[in-house]
Design a protein around this motif. Structure first.
Motif, PDB file in Angstrom:
ATOM      1  N   TYR B  34       0.836  -1.203   0.000  1.00 14.36           N
ATOM      2  CA  TYR B  34       0.000   0.000   0.000  1.00 14.36           C
ATOM      3  C   TYR B  34       0.871   1.254   0.000  1.00 14.36           C
ATOM      4  N   TYR B  36       0.254   5.332   1.037  1.00 13.67           N
ATOM      5  CA  TYR B  36      -0.618   6.337   1.633  1.00 13.67           C
ATOM      6  C   TYR B  36       0.053   7.700   1.556  1.00 13.67           C
ATOM      7  N   LEU B  90       3.608   7.183   3.164  1.00 15.15           N
ATOM      8  CA  LEU B  90       3.843   5.967   3.930  1.00 15.15           C
ATOM      9  C   LEU B  90       3.571   4.743   3.075  1.00 15.15           C
ATOM     10  N   GLN B 101      -2.121  -3.932   8.834  1.00 15.69           N
ATOM     11  CA  GLN B 101      -1.057  -3.394   8.003  1.00 15.69           C
ATOM     12  C   GLN B 101       0.104  -2.938   8.886  1.00 15.69           C
ATOM     13  N   HIS B 102       1.308  -3.066   8.325  1.00 12.97           N
ATOM     14  CA  HIS B 102       2.526  -2.639   9.012  1.00 12.97           C
ATOM     15  C   HIS B 102       3.199  -1.590   8.142  1.00 12.97           C
ATOM     16  N   PHE B 103       3.609  -0.516   8.770  1.00 19.83           N
ATOM     17  CA  PHE B 103       4.035   0.645   8.017  1.00 19.83           C
ATOM     18  C   PHE B 103       5.554   0.823   8.022  1.00 19.83           C
ATOM     19  N   GLY B 104       6.031   1.439   6.940  1.00 18.29           N
ATOM     20  CA  GLY B 104       7.411   1.890   6.888  1.00 18.29           C
ATOM     21  C   GLY B 104       7.561   3.195   7.660  1.00 18.29           C
ATOM     22  N   ASP B 105       8.780   3.720   7.653  1.00 16.05           N
ATOM     23  CA  ASP B 105       9.065   4.932   8.419  1.00 16.05           C
ATOM     24  C   ASP B 105       8.606   6.209   7.724  1.00 16.05           C
TER      25      ASP B 105
END
Lengths: 115, 112
Positions: B34, B36, B90, B101-105
């Motif tokens: 994904y 965002y 993101l 969901q797991h997000f990047g920095d």
């Protein structure tokens, strides 16, 4: 369409006290998931807690717990014994079951924990 | 364990210049991916998502595009940036159905 509403743009709480962040959502679905994410000043998005709509028991994760009222479409987050590290933006999110994990996010609540 | 890498962390670009933001996931295969965008003081807007290589779904019409050339690589691009493209971007991944969901920095993009 699904909408997620967080009506409190900003809140403050004293360290060690309890605070509740509100979230309401609108959906015609019966099976779905709800999440709370935390975004500290570092901007990382961190999963705090999740709730499955078909479970009546409220989810808890250490100092974090939710009050899930399915009929009222309400999903509030309670933070007990607030710590300075809890200062962050908190986002409520809705996900339809079996929908490619597509999330609908609220606009967020900025929580300030004061010493 | 699974990790997600997103770069660069910060980017300043002039109006009209191209853009390429990259996101990679390690430790899992065939993830959902994904992109965002988060405008200042606002929530997250889903831009694109992908359930497999070469499969891209766009949520909103815009100046951006996405590609997934490899299973665990997701790229956000633009041919000509606009001022309105400024924001915090993101990348996120999730396992198949019904997983968080797991997000990047994130990447902070400023357009001058």
């Amino acid at each position: 369409a699904q909408t997620v509403t967080q009506s409190q743009p900003e809140m403050s709480v004293q360290e060690a006290e309890t605070v509740t962040l509100s979230c309401t959502y609108d959906t015609s679905e019966s099976n779905y998931y709800l999440f709370w994410y935390k975004q500290p000043p570092s901007r990382q998005m961190i999963l705090v807690i999740r709730q499955e709509a078909y479970k009546q028991q409220n989810a808890t994760e250490n100092r974090f717990s939710v009050n899930f009222q399915k009929a009222a479409k309400s999903f509030s987050l309670k933070i007990s014994d607030s710590q300075l590290g809890d200062t962050a933006m908190y986002f409520c999110a809705f996900m339809k079951r079996h929908n490619f994990n597509k999330f609908y996010f609220g606009s967020g609540t900025k929580l300030n924990v004061k010493p | 364990s699974q990790t997600i890498h997103q770069w660069p962390a910060t980017l300043v670009q002039p109006v009209g210049s191209p853009l390429s933001l990259e996101c990679t996931v390690e430790g899992t295969s065939n993830p959902n991916l994904y992109w965002y965008r988060q405008a200042a003081g606002r929530g997250l807007q889903l831009l694109f998502y992908s359930v497999g290589i070469g499969q891209i779904s766009s949520e909103v019409p815009q100046n951006l595009s996405a590609s997934r050339p490899q299973d665990r690589q997701f790229i956000l691009s633009s041919k000509k940036l606009l001022l309105s493209d400024s924001g915090f971007y993101l990348c996120a991944w999730s396992r198949r159905v019904n997983q968080p969901q797991h997000f990047g920095d994130g990447t902070r993009l400023s357009i001058l």
